[in-house]
Write a protein that holds these residues in place. Structure first.
Motif, mmCIF file in Angstrom:
data_model
loop_
_atom_site.group_PDB
_atom_site.id
_atom_site.type_symbol
_atom_site.label_atom_id
_atom_site.label_comp_id
_atom_site.label_asym_id
_atom_site.label_seq_id
_atom_site.Cartn_x
_atom_site.Cartn_y
_atom_site.Cartn_z
ATOM 1 N N ARG A 66 0.810 -1.218 0.000
ATOM 2 C CA ARG A 66 0.000 0.000 0.000
ATOM 3 C C ARG A 66 0.849 1.277 0.000
ATOM 4 O O ARG A 66 0.589 2.202 -0.777
ATOM 5 N N LYS A 67 1.848 1.349 0.868
ATOM 6 C CA LYS A 67 2.641 2.586 0.995
ATOM 7 C C LYS A 67 3.346 2.946 -0.313
ATOM 8 O O LYS A 67 3.184 4.072 -0.817
ATOM 9 N N PRO A 68 4.147 2.039 -0.906
ATOM 10 C CA PRO A 68 4.784 2.395 -2.185
ATOM 11 C C PRO A 68 3.775 2.600 -3.312
ATOM 12 O O PRO A 68 4.023 3.377 -4.231
ATOM 13 N N LEU A 69 2.616 1.927 -3.231
ATOM 14 C CA LEU A 69 1.573 2.120 -4.239
ATOM 15 C C LEU A 69 1.062 3.557 -4.208
ATOM 16 O O LEU A 69 0.977 4.234 -5.246
ATOM 17 N N LEU A 70 0.745 4.044 -3.009
ATOM 18 C CA LEU A 70 0.252 5.421 -2.877
ATOM 19 C C LEU A 70 1.316 6.435 -3.289
ATOM 20 O O LEU A 70 1.018 7.450 -3.926
ATOM 21 N N GLN A 71 2.565 6.150 -2.934
ATOM 22 C CA GLN A 71 3.655 7.051 -3.313
ATOM 23 C C GLN A 71 3.791 7.142 -4.826
ATOM 24 O O GLN A 71 3.990 8.219 -5.388
ATOM 25 N N GLU A 72 3.668 5.999 -5.496
ATOM 26 C CA GLU A 72 3.777 5.971 -6.959
ATOM 27 C C GLU A 72 2.631 6.762 -7.594
ATOM 28 O O GLU A 72 2.844 7.550 -8.524
ATOM 29 N N LEU A 73 1.430 6.568 -7.094
ATOM 30 C CA LEU A 73 0.282 7.279 -7.638
ATOM 31 C C LEU A 73 0.379 8.785 -7.389
ATOM 32 O O LEU A 73 0.004 9.599 -8.245
ATOM 33 N N GLN A 74 0.894 9.164 -6.227
ATOM 34 C CA GLN A 74 1.084 10.585 -5.937
ATOM 35 C C GLN A 74 2.116 11.203 -6.874
ATOM 36 O O GLN A 74 1.962 12.342 -7.324
ATOM 37 N N ALA A 75 3.152 10.449 -7.172
ATOM 38 C CA ALA A 75 4.187 10.950 -8.079
ATOM 39 C C ALA A 75 3.625 11.156 -9.489
ATOM 40 O O ALA A 75 4.105 12.007 -10.240
ATOM 41 N N LEU A 76 2.603 10.378 -9.847
ATOM 42 C CA LEU A 76 2.007 10.455 -11.180
ATOM 43 C C LEU A 76 0.843 11.440 -11.253
ATOM 44 O O LEU A 76 0.318 11.704 -12.335
ATOM 45 N N GLN A 77 0.452 11.988 -10.110
ATOM 46 C CA GLN A 77 -0.798 12.736 -10.007
ATOM 47 C C GLN A 77 -0.892 13.916 -10.969
ATOM 48 O O GLN A 77 -1.936 14.166 -11.557
ATOM 49 N N GLN A 78 0.195 14.654 -11.149
ATOM 50 C CA GLN A 78 0.133 15.881 -11.947
ATOM 51 C C GLN A 78 0.469 15.672 -13.424
ATOM 52 O O GLN A 78 0.382 16.603 -14.219
ATOM 53 N N GLY A 79 0.859 14.459 -13.803
ATOM 54 C CA GLY A 79 1.195 14.197 -15.194
ATOM 55 C C GLY A 79 -0.024 14.318 -16.097
ATOM 56 O O GLY A 79 -1.112 13.851 -15.760
ATOM 57 N N LYS A 80 0.152 14.941 -17.233
ATOM 58 C CA LYS A 80 -0.972 15.157 -18.148
ATOM 59 C C LYS A 80 -1.095 14.050 -19.210
ATOM 60 O O LYS A 80 -2.078 14.000 -19.943
ATOM 61 N N GLU A 81 -0.102 13.178 -19.300
ATOM 62 C CA GLU A 81 -0.154 12.129 -20.308
ATOM 63 C C GLU A 81 -1.043 10.974 -19.842
ATOM 64 O O GLU A 81 -1.232 10.750 -18.643
ATOM 65 N N THR A 82 -1.584 10.233 -20.801
ATOM 66 C CA THR A 82 -2.382 9.040 -20.512
ATOM 67 C C THR A 82 -1.487 7.976 -19.874
ATOM 68 O O THR A 82 -0.333 7.811 -20.260
ATOM 69 N N LEU A 83 -2.033 7.251 -18.900
ATOM 70 C CA LEU A 83 -1.269 6.244 -18.160
ATOM 71 C C LEU A 83 -1.822 4.851 -18.459
ATOM 72 O O LEU A 83 -3.036 4.652 -18.517
ATOM 73 N N ILE A 84 -0.914 3.899 -18.640
ATOM 74 C CA ILE A 84 -1.303 2.522 -18.965
ATOM 75 C C ILE A 84 -0.681 1.577 -17.942
ATOM 76 O O ILE A 84 0.533 1.646 -17.679
ATOM 77 N N PHE A 85 -1.500 0.697 -17.376
ATOM 78 C CA PHE A 85 -1.040 -0.258 -16.370
ATOM 79 C C PHE A 85 -1.515 -1.665 -16.717
ATOM 80 O O PHE A 85 -2.533 -1.841 -17.389
ATOM 81 N N TYR A 86 -0.784 -2.661 -16.202
ATOM 82 C CA TYR A 86 -1.265 -4.041 -16.190
ATOM 83 C C TYR A 86 -1.719 -4.339 -14.756
ATOM 84 O O TYR A 86 -1.140 -3.830 -13.786
ATOM 85 N N GLU A 87 -2.726 -5.177 -14.612
ATOM 86 C CA GLU A 87 -3.161 -5.550 -13.266
ATOM 87 C C GLU A 87 -3.832 -6.912 -13.279
ATOM 88 O O GLU A 87 -4.467 -7.303 -14.268
ATOM 89 N N SER A 88 -3.681 -7.640 -12.180
ATOM 90 C CA SER A 88 -4.284 -8.964 -12.050
ATOM 91 C C SER A 88 -5.703 -8.825 -11.495
ATOM 92 O O SER A 88 -6.032 -7.825 -10.849
ATOM 93 N N PRO A 89 -6.552 -9.837 -11.706
ATOM 94 C CA PRO A 89 -7.924 -9.761 -11.174
ATOM 95 C C PRO A 89 -7.966 -9.745 -9.652
ATOM 96 O O PRO A 89 -8.935 -9.267 -9.055
ATOM 97 N N HIS A 90 -6.906 -10.244 -9.007
ATOM 98 C CA HIS A 90 -6.879 -10.308 -7.545
ATOM 99 C C HIS A 90 -6.525 -8.973 -6.909
ATOM 100 O O HIS A 90 -6.810 -8.755 -5.731
ATOM 101 N N ARG A 91 -5.918 -8.068 -7.683
ATOM 102 C CA ARG A 91 -5.434 -6.807 -7.110
ATOM 103 C C ARG A 91 -6.127 -5.573 -7.661
ATOM 104 O O ARG A 91 -5.958 -4.479 -7.121
#
Length: 291
Positions: A151-176
């Motif tokens: 959770r902690k590094p996840l929130l930090q990563e999202l905060q770092a990306l918060q002001q970016g204006k470009e479209t963001l692409i992620f992979y994710e599993s159904p469990h997460r």
């Protein structure tokens, strides 16, 4: 400096081909990919059981060897030795383009260092396939693969990306994916547009488009199934304006303390506060240490 002329014929060494394979639908296999897999001396696969099904379908009998995260330290140098001896090798992943979010990137680096030609054989790619059907801007985008699990590094990563204006692409599993969207809702505006793609090119392919909040609510009613590719729009004008307002009442020291209370070390907190204030981090550092 490394200069590669991919199809020069006077080199004794073999070539490393990065071969794109289907991400679901076998009809996405290209004629060129099939030809290369038949012509090379060796196919290096992330999962030999999965790749053998593909080879059987297309009647490819090339020697198959294993190359994955857990054996790359031993098999990587051996594959380089075979390439230097004149064998050509095709590297494939379980699905899509190899060397994206998988150990194939390490083999590519080793091959380049050994002055071996590395040649792409384009094919299907989940991230770009999801992007082009998402309905979200394709002008500028950033692919980030899998976000941190904790959770902690996840929130930090999202905060770092918060002001970016470009479209963001992620992979994710159904469990997460539900927890990932919950974290996004904590940090980003719930009105951001997004698209969740699952089972790309397969029978149950599904695209869910809407706001972050709408997509989260959909998952609460419809349990996630299959692997997901998430496309999220960049920071909106209203989100940027809100981000500017929240720290205006803070002194520089209070601004830094705000980030340290969220778990960032002081160096990262200063960096983040300086970015908010659109000033060099060194300037903020010097200001804080004059007090």
């Amino acid at each position: 400096m490394n200069i590669q002329n991919s199809y020069r014929q006077d080199k004794a060494a073999g070539k490393l081909y990065l071969v794109g394979t289907p991400i679901g639908n076998l009809e996405d296999m290209t004629f060129r990919a099939i030809r290369i897999l038949k012509e090379v001396q060796i196919i290096a696969a992330e999962d030999t059981r999965q790749t053998r099904k593909l080879l059987t379908h297309f009647e490819i009998s090339t020697r198959l060897v294993s190359y994955h995260e857990h054996n790359k330290q031993a098999s990587g140098p051996e594959l380089i030795r075979l390439l230097q001896a004149g064998d050509s090798i095709a590297l494939v992943s379980d699905a899509g383009l190899p060397a994206i979010c998988d150990p194939g990137s390490d083999l590519v680096k080793q091959a380049i260092e050994a002055h071996i030609d590395v040649i792409p054989i384009p094919g299907a790619n989940a991230a770009l396939s999801a992007l082009i059907v998402s309905g979200i801007s394709t002008d500028r985008f950033t692919f980030l693969g899998f976000l941190p699990r904790e959770r902690k590094p996840l929130l930090q990563e999202l905060q770092a990306l918060q002001q970016g204006k470009e479209t963001l692409i992620f992979y994710e599993s159904p469990h997460r994916i539900v927890k990932t969207l919950e974290a996004m809702l904590e940090v980003w505006s719930p009105s951001r547009q997004m698209c969740m793609m699952r089972e790309l090119t397969k029978k149950f392919e599904e695209a869910v488009r809407g706001t972050l909040q709408e997509c989260y609510d959909y998952l609460k009613e419809n349990p996630p199934q299959g692997e997901y590719c998430i496309v999220v729009e960049g920071s909106t004008a209203s989100e940027t304006e809100a981000a500017i307002v929240w720290w205006e009442a803070f002194s520089p020291e209070e601004h830094v303390e705000h980030y340290t209370t969220q778990g960032l070390d002081r160096k990262e907190a200063i960096k983040r506060a300086a970015a908010d204030r659109q000033m060099p981090k060194r300037e903020l550092y010097n200001y804080l240490h004059q007090e």
